[in-house]
Design an enzyme around this catalytic site. Sequence first.
Site, PDB file in Angstrom:
ATOM      1  CG  ASP A  11      15.462  12.844  49.802  1.00 24.12           C
ATOM      2  OD1 ASP A  11      14.501  13.189  50.740  1.00 24.12           O
ATOM      3  OD2 ASP A  11      16.593  12.561  50.053  1.00 24.12           O
ATOM      4  CD  GLU A  55       5.844   5.036  57.460  1.00 27.09           C
ATOM      5  OE1 GLU A  55       5.079   6.013  57.191  1.00 27.09           O
ATOM      6  OE2 GLU A  55       6.043   5.036  58.554  1.00 27.09           O
ATOM      7  NE  ARG A  57       7.988  -3.254  68.711  1.00 32.15           N
ATOM      8  CZ  ARG A  57       8.966  -4.068  67.443  1.00 32.15           C
ATOM      9  NH1 ARG A  57       8.192  -4.080  66.297  1.00 32.15           N
ATOM     10  NH2 ARG A  57      10.479  -4.877  67.704  1.00 32.15           N
ATOM     11  CE1 TYR A  93       7.559  -6.371  63.582  1.00 34.02           C
ATOM     12  CE2 TYR A  93       9.397  -7.451  64.558  1.00 34.02           C
ATOM     13  CZ  TYR A  93       9.064  -6.719  64.048  1.00 34.02           C
ATOM     14  OH  TYR A  93       9.602  -5.786  64.111  1.00 34.02           O
ATOM     15  N   PRO A 105      13.819  -4.849  54.996  1.00 38.15           N
ATOM     16  CG  PRO A 105      15.233  -3.447  56.377  1.00 38.15           C
ATOM     17  CD  PRO A 105      14.400  -3.207  54.885  1.00 38.15           C
ATOM     18  CG  ASN A 106      15.639  -7.818  59.340  1.00 38.76           C
ATOM     19  OD1 ASN A 106      16.782  -8.932  58.617  1.00 38.76           O
ATOM     20  ND2 ASN A 106      16.349  -6.433  60.101  1.00 38.76           N
ATOM     21  NE  ARG A 160      11.688  -8.910  62.582  1.00 43.44           N
ATOM     22  CZ  ARG A 160      11.876  -8.026  62.274  1.00 43.44           C
ATOM     23  NH1 ARG A 160      10.804  -7.465  61.119  1.00 43.44           N
ATOM     24  NH2 ARG A 160      12.639  -6.659  62.484  1.00 43.44           N
ATOM     25  CG  ASN A 202       6.372  -2.803  57.095  1.00 50.33           C
ATOM     26  OD1 ASN A 202       7.797  -2.410  57.609  1.00 50.33           O
ATOM     27  ND2 ASN A 202       5.815  -4.200  57.824  1.00 50.33           N
ATOM     28  CB  ALA A 247      15.537  -1.593  60.360  1.00 55.03           C
ATOM     29  CG  HIS A 280       5.703   0.675  60.435  1.00 51.89           C
ATOM     30  ND1 HIS A 280       7.029   0.143  60.137  1.00 51.89           N
ATOM     31  CD2 HIS A 280       5.315   1.616  60.491  1.00 51.89           C
ATOM     32  CE1 HIS A 280       7.557   1.452  59.733  1.00 51.89           C
ATOM     33  NE2 HIS A 280       6.371   2.630  59.904  1.00 51.89           N
TER      34      HIS A 280
HETATM   35  C1  DQA Z   1       8.240  -3.227  61.141  1.00 49.21           C
HETATM   36  C2  DQA Z   1       8.505  -1.732  62.667  1.00 49.21           C
HETATM   37  C3  DQA Z   1       9.848  -1.599  62.781  1.00 49.21           C
HETATM   38  O1  DQA Z   1      10.324  -0.651  63.455  1.00 49.21           O
HETATM   39  C4  DQA Z   1      10.653  -2.792  62.315  1.00 49.21           C
HETATM   40  O2  DQA Z   1      12.452  -2.854  61.948  1.00 49.21           O
HETATM   41  C5  DQA Z   1      10.280  -4.338  61.619  1.00 49.21           C
HETATM   42  C6  DQA Z   1       8.886  -4.227  61.239  1.00 49.21           C
HETATM   43  C7  DQA Z   1       6.513  -3.149  61.605  1.00 49.21           C
HETATM   44  O3  DQA Z   1       5.885  -4.378  60.296  1.00 49.21           O
HETATM   45  O4  DQA Z   1       6.403  -3.635  63.215  1.00 49.21           O
HETATM   46  O5  DQA Z   1      11.470  -4.509  61.242  1.00 49.21           O
HETATM   47  O6  DQA Z   1       7.817  -2.158  60.283  1.00 49.21           O
END
Ligand code: DQA
Length: 150
Positions: A87, A98, A107, A23, A10-11, A18, A74, A77, A100
Amino acid sequence: MKTVLVLNGPNLNLLGTREPDIYGRETLADVEADCRRVGAELKLAIEFHQSNREYEIIDLIHAARERAAGVVINPAAFTHTSVAIRDALAAFDGPIIEVHISNVHKREAFRHHSFVSGVATGVIVGCGTEGYALALRRIATLIGEAGKRL
Ligand code: DQA
């Protein structure tokens, strides 16, 4: 050609506009282009998705069981909230990296815990959007090593 699923939570559709101080200015389309360029170099087919909906991410991971040799995710949240995504990933056989973009450990405390890391093969944190290319390179190595053992 083997397929790698690149999944964004999300986002991340807002990437570039954003919180750019956290980011960066690269958009998700830029990230996708990077992944496709690196995928072509590594001879991997890339399936690239973003969703704001937890169930869609779960369905994509389920579909990857049949179609993909590896997953780069990624979870955004959902990293910090979703046992269901963890799962689904636990039921995937290939390597999972994974990613980020930001250094979540620098943070807020609620970002320090990941439900996903315990089922990931590796974790790339705080390397900006370059982390996706690093993740694809690692998956290519792992898939190559698995191929040699067969
Ligand atoms: C994120 C870090 C997460 O805490 C955050 O909610 C995101 C992006 C990152 O890529 O740094 O939306 O996964």
